[in-house]
Design a protein around this motif. Structure first.
Motif, short mmCIF file in Angstrom:
data_model
loop_
_atom_site.label_atom_id
_atom_site.label_comp_id
_atom_site.label_asym_id
_atom_site.label_seq_id
_atom_site.Cartn_x
_atom_site.Cartn_y
_atom_site.Cartn_z
N TRP A 1 -1.92 51.50 89.96
CA TRP A 1 -0.73 51.72 89.14
C TRP A 1 -0.77 50.86 87.88
CZ3 TRP A 1 3.02 55.22 89.04
CH2 TRP A 1 4.13 54.98 88.21
N CYS A 2 -1.23 49.63 88.01
CA CYS A 2 -1.26 48.72 86.86
C CYS A 2 -2.25 49.15 85.80
CB CYS A 2 -1.51 47.28 87.32
SG CYS A 2 -0.04 46.54 88.06
N ILE A 3 -3.19 49.99 86.14
CA ILE A 3 -4.09 50.55 85.13
C ILE A 3 -3.25 51.31 84.10
CG2 ILE A 3 -5.92 52.24 84.70
CD1 ILE A 3 -7.08 51.43 87.44
N THR A 4 -2.19 51.98 84.57
CA THR A 4 -1.34 52.72 83.64
C THR A 4 -0.63 51.80 82.66
OG1 THR A 4 0.65 52.75 85.03
CG2 THR A 4 -0.95 54.51 85.39
N LEU A 5 -0.39 50.56 83.05
CA LEU A 5 0.25 49.61 82.14
C LEU A 5 -0.64 49.32 80.94
CD1 LEU A 5 1.76 47.03 84.67
CD2 LEU A 5 2.94 48.88 83.49
N LEU A 6 -1.94 49.41 81.14
CA LEU A 6 -2.87 49.13 80.04
C LEU A 6 -2.93 50.25 79.01
CD1 LEU A 6 -5.85 47.66 82.08
CD2 LEU A 6 -4.21 46.40 80.66
N VAL A 7 -2.65 51.47 79.44
CA VAL A 7 -2.83 52.61 78.54
C VAL A 7 -1.51 53.21 78.04
CG1 VAL A 7 -5.07 53.22 79.49
CG2 VAL A 7 -3.03 54.22 80.48
N ARG A 8 -0.39 52.69 78.51
CA ARG A 8 0.90 53.19 78.03
C ARG A 8 1.16 52.69 76.62
NH1 ARG A 8 5.09 51.69 82.64
NH2 ARG A 8 3.78 52.28 84.38
N ARG A 9 1.95 53.46 75.88
CA ARG A 9 2.34 53.04 74.52
C ARG A 9 3.60 52.24 74.56
NH1 ARG A 9 0.70 57.88 70.51
NH2 ARG A 9 -1.45 57.81 71.09
#
Length: 68
Positions: free
Chosen positions: A60-68
């Protein structure tokens, strides 16, 4: 990222990642698995649930890296 955009799921995932990181640090430095010690060994059902949740939190935290 604006801090107000962080949801409760994001916060829970970050908390689980911190728990996992601390546990891995203890394993690496002291050869001590805190999760296993607290919940009855590495093969115990609750320990495996915690390990699984930490792994999902990492994904889930991978999404934190790619969110705007």
């Amino acid at each position: 990222m604006d801090m107000s955009a962080i949801t409760w799921v994001d916060r829970l995932a970050i908390l689980l990642i911190i728990i996992g990181g601390l546990n891995w640090g203890l394993i690496g430095l002291l050869d001590f698995d805190l999760v296993a010690w607290l919940f009855g060994g590495q093969a115990a059902v609750f320990s495996r649930i915690i390990y699984g949740l930490v792994g999902l939190a990492g994904l889930w935290c991978i999404t934190l890296l790619v969110r705007r």
